[in-house]
Write a protein that holds these residues in place. Sequence first.
Motif, short mmCIF file in Angstrom:
data_model
loop_
_atom_site.label_atom_id
_atom_site.label_comp_id
_atom_site.label_asym_id
_atom_site.label_seq_id
_atom_site.Cartn_x
_atom_site.Cartn_y
_atom_site.Cartn_z
N PRO A 1 -28.12 4.81 -29.07
CA PRO A 1 -27.05 4.44 -30.00
C PRO A 1 -27.38 3.25 -30.90
N GLN A 2 -28.63 2.79 -30.91
CA GLN A 2 -28.96 1.58 -31.66
C GLN A 2 -28.48 1.63 -33.10
N SER A 3 -28.69 2.77 -33.75
CA SER A 3 -28.30 2.86 -35.16
C SER A 3 -26.80 2.90 -35.36
N HIS A 4 -26.02 3.02 -34.27
CA HIS A 4 -24.57 3.04 -34.39
C HIS A 4 -23.96 1.64 -34.50
N TYR A 5 -24.75 0.62 -34.21
CA TYR A 5 -24.23 -0.75 -34.37
C TYR A 5 -25.13 -1.58 -35.28
N VAL A 6 -25.92 -0.90 -36.09
CA VAL A 6 -26.90 -1.57 -36.93
C VAL A 6 -26.27 -2.46 -38.01
N GLY A 7 -24.99 -2.24 -38.34
CA GLY A 7 -24.36 -3.02 -39.40
C GLY A 7 -23.91 -4.41 -38.99
N ASP B 1 -34.93 -10.47 -34.29
CA ASP B 1 -33.86 -9.52 -34.02
C ASP B 1 -32.49 -10.16 -34.16
N THR B 2 -31.47 -9.34 -33.97
CA THR B 2 -30.12 -9.79 -33.69
C THR B 2 -29.71 -9.05 -32.42
N HIS B 3 -29.19 -9.79 -31.44
CA HIS B 3 -28.73 -9.11 -30.23
C HIS B 3 -27.25 -9.45 -29.98
N PRO B 4 -26.37 -8.55 -30.41
CA PRO B 4 -24.93 -8.80 -30.36
C PRO B 4 -24.27 -8.33 -29.08
N PHE B 5 -23.03 -8.72 -28.92
CA PHE B 5 -22.12 -8.24 -27.89
C PHE B 5 -21.44 -7.02 -28.48
N VAL B 6 -21.45 -5.90 -27.74
CA VAL B 6 -20.93 -4.63 -28.28
C VAL B 6 -20.01 -3.95 -27.27
N LEU B 7 -19.48 -2.81 -27.68
CA LEU B 7 -18.63 -2.00 -26.82
C LEU B 7 -19.34 -0.69 -26.51
N TYR B 8 -19.61 -0.46 -25.22
CA TYR B 8 -20.14 0.82 -24.77
C TYR B 8 -18.97 1.68 -24.30
#
Length: 433
Positions: free
Chosen positions: A368-374, A152-159
């Motif tokens: 929302p997984q597909s919203h940060y897939v890039g 996987d990749t597990h990034p830091f994101v904005l909720y």
Amino acid sequence: MTVFDRPLSRRRLLSGAAALAGGGLLLGCTPGAGDSASDLSYWHLMSGGDGIVMAGLVDAVNAMNAGFRAEQTVLAWGPPYYTKLAMASAGGRAPDLAVMHASRIAGYAPGGLLEPWDVDLLAEVGVRESDFPPLVWQKGVYDGKLYSIALDTHPFVLYYNTQHAEKAGVTDAIQAMNSPEAFVEVAAKLQRVTGKHGLSYGYLGDGSQMWRLFYTLYRQTGAEMKLVPGSPAQVDEAAAVKVLGFVRSLLNDTIATRSGDGGTATSEFLHGESGLFFGGVWELPVLKESKLPFDARPIPTLFGQQAAYADSHTFVLPRQSTVSPERRRHTYQLVAELLKRSVTWAGAGHIPAYQPVVTSTEYQQLKPQSHYVGIPAYVNYDPDVWFSGAGSDFHKYFAENVQNVYLGSGDPAAGFDGFVQRLNKLLDRPQPV
């Protein structure tokens, strides 16, 4: 002569194990590999919800009755895990397969603690370089050989709270933020809606949280951080000071609290007391369980260049004194089957590394997984050096010098300089293994 052409000294491996694990202690005895060609030993550090999902994946592969069975051993996250893994390799009793963070490969591959994957045999079981994002695949390569395969990749994101965003009139603005000023404007509007804070960001006492946001924004400036043993750290001090100053400006007890830790931030966001939340994708199960109206996106590009901090859970082959070709082939099959089922792993928030899963309809329907897939296209891991990575002391060194900056009592330039000085001392030391 490469490191794999030389006989490995048990003393040499043992002396480096504790240092590589960031000073962790070896706890208990080390279980060895399975007893038969069909009984594979698989070590990982997945606990809680991740552990339940991983157990389900392994059960599904075992149910195939493909001629082998994987037996899981779950060990404590952090230094204890990485110490045990190093010691098991040194003693010739390593498991057939283990999980390791991508950020730790630079500390293990050079010393012979891992064995390289055979890319031809991987191809036979349906796993190829073209199936992975280039940056994610390359992170597992050392000295021209592949030492880890990303799950996987597990990034830091904005909720963000979608209900608050709509009330504040910033739903579109959240997607369009492209500067520090634009971010502050959105956060201020959300604060007026919540009456408490616009943003939740917990960092107190947590060097990893401090580092994740800092390194994301630092790399957004286009700055690099190159750490080469024997040479001073190559950094961009001006970029670092700019980023540290910006983060400190957010922690003004209005946009965000100056003294929040991880639990404070999560609780605040869950209770609707903020509109934005900086967190890892691993926070997703808790947020979903709360039924909070929220969405997620990559951390916006505020300093000109797309960048995001992340790590990856990867599969590695710990060094064994003797290797059975049949067991090794079964291990390859196990990894291939786990990768092909990783849409289930995505339920925990992680982005699957295996692209046939990411491009599937099942994954694309995940929100929302597909919203940060890039994010894997521009992912940034910790700098490649033996003392960095998950479960090491690298993030602690950052916290020791930067926490007072975030609290408002330290100078950004002095804080970053202290961190660089600490790095330079480590870079002057020979690699333990």
